[in-house]
Design an enzyme around this catalytic site. Structure first.
Site, mmCIF file in Angstrom:
data_model
loop_
_atom_site.group_PDB
_atom_site.id
_atom_site.type_symbol
_atom_site.label_atom_id
_atom_site.label_comp_id
_atom_site.label_asym_id
_atom_site.label_seq_id
_atom_site.Cartn_x
_atom_site.Cartn_y
_atom_site.Cartn_z
ATOM 1 C CB SER A 11 1.068 2.495 6.732
ATOM 2 O OG SER A 11 0.321 3.221 5.767
ATOM 3 C CE1 TYR A 38 1.161 -1.838 2.922
ATOM 4 C CE2 TYR A 38 -0.303 -0.019 3.468
ATOM 5 C CZ TYR A 38 0.979 -0.525 3.313
ATOM 6 O OH TYR A 38 2.069 0.271 3.568
#
Ligand code: NAD
Length: 272
Positions: free
Chosen positions: A157, A170
């Site tokens: 990401s 995350y």
């Protein structure tokens, strides 16, 4: 579209896409099938969603099957790889895509939320990559199929480099994936196993629906994207196909950001 032309870049290859039943994983599964790969669509819970992706791939002339496994559970991952060997003899490509978000302000983050996200996003990638690498080494080179003995693509990401308040579990999992990917790439290169990551920006999938709920939220999100549009799973599918193909044979240990410029510090575009 899948076809029988010789230009298909992943012909005769077996690809496992974890979490291939929705969002980016489904986009990657379809793109790889269209390039001739036989795709294993892994799913955790929704057999219906996985079946729909498999049906779409078959309708387009491709080959796919669905296999259930929770990637955070070692016994389920081992069983999935046994099933793959039984049905397809080996594996050539792993796309480590499964991932979840469980957001919370830091002061209120429970150990359970922290652990769950680390278990799926980071430990899940470790378990699947280890089993894939073991299979690549067991099988050995197949230069008539692909120059590399095996390819691993980790779905990271932009948050492997951009800190994210309210999402420390995350962001930490994605930062961890960066070092997991690079360390595996270093260790496995002598065996001709290539390991890379894709760092998507904002891609329209179920994981970030809440960030696009209202026109205002969508406008806010677009201020972070210099290229001026939210991405689509197909944008990531095309990058994954290239990374898995022999066109990328000299590429290992790197993250390709596919983010419309989100990692370009857009806040500084106007003099900061
Ligand atoms: P999504 O929710 O549609 O997909 C996540 C997938 O992971 C689903 O198929 C889900 O079934 C699967 N999954 C969840 N827990 C699992 C488990 N325990 N075992 C096996 N599979 C499990 O969301 P998405 O956006 O397609 O996310 C895919 C990946 O892309 C994730 O790793 C996510 O972090 C990453 N990503 C997404 C974006 C984005 O903007 N959508 C941006 C950057 C990175």
């Amino acid at each position: 579209m899948a076809n029988s032309s010789n230009s298909q870049r992943l012909q005769n290859q077996i690809a496992l896409v974890t979490g291939g039943s929705s969002g980016i994983g489904a986009g990657v599964a379809k793109a790889m099938a269209a390039e001739g790969a036989t795709v294993i669509v892994n799913y955790a819970h929704s057999a219906e969603e996985a079946a729909a992706v498999v049906a779409d791939i078959k309708k387009a002339g491709g080959r796919a099957v669905a296999i259930q496994a929770d990637v955070s559970k070692e016994d389920e991952v081992l069983h999935m790889f046994d099933q793959i060997r039984e049905q397809f003899q080996t594996l050539h490509i792993l796309v480590n895509n499964s991932g979840i978000q469980q957001d919370s302000p830091f002061l209120e983050m429970s150990l359970e939320k922290w652990q769950k996200v680390i278990d799926v996003n980071l430990t899940g990638q470790f378990l699947c990559a280890r089993e894939a690498a073991r299979e690549f080494v067991r099988r050995g080179p197949q230069p008539e199929v692909s120059k590399a003995t095996g390819k691993i693509i980790c779905m990271s990401s932009v948050h492997e480099v951009i800190p994210w308040a309210g999402h420390v579990n995350y962001a930490t999992s994605k930062g961890g994936i960066m070092q997991l990917m690079k360390s595996m790439a270093q260790e496995l290169a002598p065996q001709r196993i290539r390991v890379n990551s894709i760092g998507p920006g904002a891609i329209a999938t179920p994981i970030n629906l809440s960030a696009r709920d209202t026109p205002e939220e969508e406008r806010n999100l677009l201020t972070l994207i210099p290229y001026g549009r939210i991405g689509d799973p197909a944008d990531i599918g095309m990058v994954a196909v290239w990374l898995a193909s022999d066109e990328a044979d000299y590429v290992t240990g790197t993250t390709i950001f596919a983010d419309g410029g989100m990692t370009l510090y857009p806040g500084f575009a106007d003099n900061g």
